[in-house]
Write a protein that holds these residues in place. Sequence first.
Motif, PDB file in Angstrom:
ATOM      1  N   ALA A   1      -8.582  -0.397   5.662  1.00 24.15           N
ATOM      2  CA  ALA A   1      -8.491   0.451   4.652  1.00 24.15           C
ATOM      3  C   ALA A   1      -7.162   0.112   3.622  1.00 24.15           C
ATOM      4  CB  ALA A   1      -8.236   1.926   5.175  1.00 24.15           C
ATOM      5  N   ALA A   2      -6.184  -0.244   3.974  1.00 22.91           N
ATOM      6  CA  ALA A   2      -5.074  -0.460   3.327  1.00 22.91           C
ATOM      7  C   ALA A   2      -5.151  -1.855   2.397  1.00 22.91           C
ATOM      8  CB  ALA A   2      -3.754  -1.006   4.169  1.00 22.91           C
ATOM      9  N   GLN A   3      -5.873  -2.803   2.862  1.00 19.68           N
ATOM     10  CA  GLN A   3      -6.212  -3.952   2.042  1.00 19.68           C
ATOM     11  C   GLN A   3      -7.297  -3.575   0.871  1.00 19.68           C
ATOM     12  OE1 GLN A   3      -4.430  -6.521   1.834  1.00 19.68           O
ATOM     13  NE2 GLN A   3      -5.748  -7.698   0.330  1.00 19.68           N
ATOM     14  N   LEU A   4      -8.425  -2.819   1.572  1.00 20.08           N
ATOM     15  CA  LEU A   4      -9.367  -2.581   0.680  1.00 20.08           C
ATOM     16  C   LEU A   4      -9.325  -1.742  -0.307  1.00 20.08           C
ATOM     17  CD1 LEU A   4     -12.284  -2.983   3.280  1.00 20.08           C
ATOM     18  CD2 LEU A   4     -11.774  -4.404   1.078  1.00 20.08           C
ATOM     19  N   ASP A   5      -8.421  -0.545  -0.173  1.00 22.57           N
ATOM     20  CA  ASP A   5      -8.192   0.450  -0.904  1.00 22.57           C
ATOM     21  C   ASP A   5      -6.493   0.790  -1.097  1.00 22.57           C
ATOM     22  OD1 ASP A   5      -8.194   2.805  -2.524  1.00 22.57           O
ATOM     23  OD2 ASP A   5      -9.845   3.700  -1.481  1.00 22.57           O
ATOM     24  N   ASP A   6      -5.982   0.672  -2.171  1.00 21.12           N
ATOM     25  CA  ASP A   6      -4.558   0.793  -2.071  1.00 21.12           C
ATOM     26  C   ASP A   6      -4.206   2.082  -2.258  1.00 21.12           C
ATOM     27  OD1 ASP A   6      -5.117   1.112  -4.826  1.00 21.12           O
ATOM     28  OD2 ASP A   6      -3.981  -0.444  -5.659  1.00 21.12           O
ATOM     29  N   ASP A   7      -4.954   3.050  -2.197  1.00 21.10           N
ATOM     30  CA  ASP A   7      -4.313   4.669  -2.159  1.00 21.10           C
ATOM     31  C   ASP A   7      -3.596   5.248  -0.917  1.00 21.10           C
ATOM     32  OD1 ASP A   7      -6.512   5.106  -0.473  1.00 21.10           O
ATOM     33  OD2 ASP A   7      -7.317   6.612  -1.843  1.00 21.10           O
ATOM     34  N   GLY A   8      -3.706   4.209   0.185  1.00 17.50           N
ATOM     35  CA  GLY A   8      -3.163   4.497   1.372  1.00 17.50           C
ATOM     36  C   GLY A   8      -3.874   5.667   2.246  1.00 17.50           C
ATOM     37  N   GLU A   9      -5.168   5.928   1.949  1.00 16.41           N
ATOM     38  CA  GLU A   9      -5.961   6.949   2.746  1.00 16.41           C
ATOM     39  C   GLU A   9      -7.274   6.471   3.128  1.00 16.41           C
ATOM     40  OE1 GLU A   9      -6.254  10.548   0.348  1.00 16.41           O
ATOM     41  OE2 GLU A   9      -4.186  10.780  -0.414  1.00 16.41           O
ATOM     42  N   MET A  10      -7.514   7.350   4.376  1.00 13.34           N
ATOM     43  CA  MET A  10      -8.871   6.923   4.808  1.00 13.34           C
ATOM     44  C   MET A  10      -9.513   8.057   5.168  1.00 13.34           C
ATOM     45  SD  MET A  10      -9.745   3.918   7.684  1.00 13.34           S
ATOM     46  CE  MET A  10      -8.654   4.435   8.677  1.00 13.34           C
ATOM     47  N   GLN A  11     -10.685   8.277   4.891  1.00 10.01           N
ATOM     48  CA  GLN A  11     -11.437   9.547   5.488  1.00 10.01           C
ATOM     49  C   GLN A  11     -11.785   9.465   6.876  1.00 10.01           C
ATOM     50  OE1 GLN A  11     -12.219   8.657   2.220  1.00 10.01           O
ATOM     51  NE2 GLN A  11     -10.460  10.119   1.745  1.00 10.01           N
ATOM     52  N   ALA A  12     -11.804  10.368   7.742  1.00  9.89           N
ATOM     53  CA  ALA A  12     -12.103  10.042   9.160  1.00  9.89           C
ATOM     54  C   ALA A  12     -12.977  11.209   9.676  1.00  9.89           C
ATOM     55  CB  ALA A  12     -11.019   9.933  10.058  1.00  9.89           C
ATOM     56  N   TRP A  13     -13.818  11.049  10.583  1.00  8.37           N
ATOM     57  CA  TRP A  13     -14.703  12.071  11.587  1.00  8.37           C
ATOM     58  C   TRP A  13     -14.627  11.594  13.029  1.00  8.37           C
ATOM     59  CZ3 TRP A  13     -15.796  11.574   6.491  1.00  8.37           C
ATOM     60  CH2 TRP A  13     -16.288  12.752   5.754  1.00  8.37           C
ATOM     61  N   THR A  14     -14.608  12.697  13.764  1.00  2.87           N
ATOM     62  CA  THR A  14     -14.658  12.442  15.355  1.00  2.87           C
ATOM     63  C   THR A  14     -16.197  13.225  15.625  1.00  2.87           C
ATOM     64  OG1 THR A  14     -13.899  12.838  17.259  1.00  2.87           O
ATOM     65  CG2 THR A  14     -13.544  14.463  15.769  1.00  2.87           C
TER      66      THR A  14
ATOM     67  N   THR B   1       0.736  -1.081   0.111  1.00  4.19           N
ATOM     68  CA  THR B   1      -0.027  -0.020  -0.111  1.00  4.19           C
ATOM     69  C   THR B   1       0.871   1.172   0.025  1.00  4.19           C
ATOM     70  OG1 THR B   1      -1.680  -1.237   1.264  1.00  4.19           O
ATOM     71  CG2 THR B   1      -1.900   1.210   1.213  1.00  4.19           C
ATOM     72  N   LYS B   2       0.354   2.225  -0.791  1.00  5.94           N
ATOM     73  CA  LYS B   2       1.077   3.443  -0.908  1.00  5.94           C
ATOM     74  C   LYS B   2       1.598   4.062   0.587  1.00  5.94           C
ATOM     75  CE  LYS B   2       0.579   8.206  -2.603  1.00  5.94           C
ATOM     76  NZ  LYS B   2      -0.435   9.221  -3.451  1.00  5.94           N
ATOM     77  N   GLY B   3       2.999   4.325   0.889  1.00  3.90           N
ATOM     78  CA  GLY B   3       3.164   4.796   1.971  1.00  3.90           C
ATOM     79  C   GLY B   3       3.473   3.975   3.167  1.00  3.90           C
ATOM     80  N   GLU B   4       3.260   2.565   2.741  1.00  2.00           N
ATOM     81  CA  GLU B   4       3.500   1.654   3.738  1.00  2.00           C
ATOM     82  C   GLU B   4       5.158   1.547   4.260  1.00  2.00           C
ATOM     83  OE1 GLU B   4       2.700  -3.344   4.078  1.00  2.00           O
ATOM     84  OE2 GLU B   4       1.707  -2.036   2.791  1.00  2.00           O
ATOM     85  N   GLU B   5       5.909   1.676   3.247  1.00  5.10           N
ATOM     86  CA  GLU B   5       7.517   1.571   3.424  1.00  5.10           C
ATOM     87  C   GLU B   5       7.965   2.778   4.388  1.00  5.10           C
ATOM     88  OE1 GLU B   5       6.672   4.705   0.164  1.00  5.10           O
ATOM     89  OE2 GLU B   5       5.746   2.748   0.719  1.00  5.10           O
ATOM     90  N   ARG B   6       7.060   3.771   4.582  1.00  2.00           N
ATOM     91  CA  ARG B   6       7.772   4.815   5.500  1.00  2.00           C
ATOM     92  C   ARG B   6       7.357   4.690   6.805  1.00  2.00           C
ATOM     93  NH1 ARG B   6       5.033   8.102   1.737  1.00  2.00           N
ATOM     94  NH2 ARG B   6       3.680   9.255   3.290  1.00  2.00           N
TER      95      ARG B   6
ATOM     96  N   SER C   1       1.432  -5.416   7.991  1.00  2.00           N
ATOM     97  CA  SER C   1       1.720  -6.509   7.221  1.00  2.00           C
ATOM     98  C   SER C   1       0.827  -7.774   7.569  1.00  2.00           C
ATOM     99  CB  SER C   1       3.036  -6.886   6.787  1.00  2.00           C
ATOM    100  OG  SER C   1       3.117  -7.994   5.958  1.00  2.00           O
ATOM    101  N   LEU C   2       0.711  -8.171   8.846  1.00  2.00           N
ATOM    102  CA  LEU C   2       0.184  -9.327   9.522  1.00  2.00           C
ATOM    103  C   LEU C   2      -1.277  -9.075   9.152  1.00  2.00           C
ATOM    104  CD1 LEU C   2       2.627 -10.259  12.413  1.00  2.00           C
ATOM    105  CD2 LEU C   2       2.147 -11.653  10.050  1.00  2.00           C
ATOM    106  N   ARG C   3      -1.800  -7.831   9.718  1.00  2.00           N
ATOM    107  CA  ARG C   3      -3.061  -7.458   9.691  1.00  2.00           C
ATOM    108  C   ARG C   3      -3.835  -7.386   8.238  1.00  2.00           C
ATOM    109  NH1 ARG C   3      -2.313  -3.153  14.697  1.00  2.00           N
ATOM    110  NH2 ARG C   3      -2.774  -4.817  16.419  1.00  2.00           N
ATOM    111  N   LYS C   4      -3.116  -6.827   7.512  1.00  2.00           N
ATOM    112  CA  LYS C   4      -3.685  -6.962   6.030  1.00  2.00           C
ATOM    113  C   LYS C   4      -3.977  -8.306   5.627  1.00  2.00           C
ATOM    114  CE  LYS C   4      -1.642  -4.429   3.008  1.00  2.00           C
ATOM    115  NZ  LYS C   4      -0.512  -3.621   2.288  1.00  2.00           N
ATOM    116  N   GLU C   5      -2.911  -9.279   5.821  1.00  2.00           N
ATOM    117  CA  GLU C   5      -3.020 -10.738   5.482  1.00  2.00           C
ATOM    118  C   GLU C   5      -4.366 -11.301   6.268  1.00  2.00           C
ATOM    119  OE1 GLU C   5      -0.491 -14.846   5.572  1.00  2.00           O
ATOM    120  OE2 GLU C   5       0.551 -12.805   5.998  1.00  2.00           O
ATOM    121  N   GLN C   6      -4.806 -10.910   7.478  1.00  2.00           N
ATOM    122  CA  GLN C   6      -5.730 -11.531   8.029  1.00  2.00           C
ATOM    123  C   GLN C   6      -6.969 -10.873   7.569  1.00  2.00           C
ATOM    124  OE1 GLN C   6      -5.773 -14.026  10.558  1.00  2.00           O
ATOM    125  NE2 GLN C   6      -7.899 -13.874   9.551  1.00  2.00           N
TER     126      GLN C   6
END
Length: 467
Positions: free
Chosen positions: A284-297, A217-222, A232-237
């Motif tokens: 989010a990383a497994q379902l959408d490889d753009d490396g972003e997730m919108q969020a609200w509080t 996923t984009k940004g994962e290497e950072r 990585s383990l969680r994406k696999e699960q």
Amino acid sequence: MTASPMSKGSNLPVEARVVRAELAWTAGAGVPDIDASALLLTEAGRVRDDGDFVFYNQPRHATGAVTHLGKRSATGTATDTVEVELGAVEPAVERIALCASADGGTFGQVPGLVLRLLDAGSGAEIARFDMDAGTETAFIGGELYRRQGRWKFRAVGQGYAAGLAGLATDFGITVDDPVPAAAPAAAPVAPPPVSPPPPTVPSSPPAAAPAATPRLTKGEERLPVDMRKRLSLRKEQVAVSLRKHGAAGVTARVILVLDASGSMSPLYSRGIVTDVVERMAAVAAQLDDDGEMQAWTFASSPARLPDLRLGELPDWLRLHVRVGEMSLFRRGRKKGLDPSQVDMRDVGIQNEEQKVISEVRAFVREHRASAPTLVLFFSDGGVYRNKEIERELREAVEEPVFWQFVGLGRSDYGVLERFDTLPGRRVDNVGFFAVDDITTVPDAELYDRLLSEFPLWITAAGRAGIL
């Protein structure tokens, strides 16, 4: 006396010493045969060996604590029952999953499917869970579990598109490799059949195919090394859970919503919400490889947080996972805030779920995506705007959004608990479950619960022309 029906994810204490989990359904022409079973699970959510699987071919656990009593039929209703002597369950066993498998069809073809928990001594009904299903061929109806030295029952309602094989292998049951048609049948793992002969579901189901390696996923290497390994383990699960529910390769935009009301303060201060967000980043990383997730509080008012970019996850957690604050004496912007941060005094401390639901709906309408949207909504309850919430979610039925609500500890979730049973919707666009302590729920179990209904909605929404 008949107990009030439970909703998916709800729980209650069990005081009886011996209980019976009775699976009942309306039998008839074209209705698959149903088999009840039980899995004795450790704290890690796995069996210790094949002996922890109690079913028609292995009807009694070695300790005598769990027994498959078998089937009965009367006036069109069939039952299959498992009995549990709670006082005899070994300390190493933390949960007992109450399961079922369908022979000759799917659970969607089984009318009147209900799981009843009975006091074996008095026959009184302790709990009742009416289950709806679709294409699943295996099911976890409910579970008995320990909490602070006492037993409780939770209504689960989690289906498996991969059938008995997917269910069994996920919990550590040893299975045989598939046997070619011309070869002799492999010897069963379990003891020989008892009378009456078992249905055609194999005692040792074929192993499911391994999941595909999760994509980078984009940004994962950072990310820091330890966080990158966890991701990585969680994406696999997550990939395993999607495949199990017939949704391998599905993509989706993921939106995160976090309750910041005053009662959530202990969960923020103990780092529990931070951990939840990190675990959701893997979804989010497994379902959408753009490396972003919108969020609200949200609390008294909603506030959109900066997008969570995977490569910035450590800083995002530090800056934006915060609880609401009182604003009676508010004068200007709070000192010391980073320019990207929300002033949590604007968010407040009350519960107004309908406001953030409305904002997220507006965002989806204004920012159309080629993939469906999965909203992961975390709250500790205190729901009281039931009419307003119901109106928002009913109106959202025609939108390409599935709303998965997760309860964190408390039990007053109002209409969210009842949404699965509310009539008058073309598709079921809402999922809900609650956990006593999410830190004790293994990743595999959490992702299974999060993703069990989303694939079913995708199928139904596609047929209804919503997607």
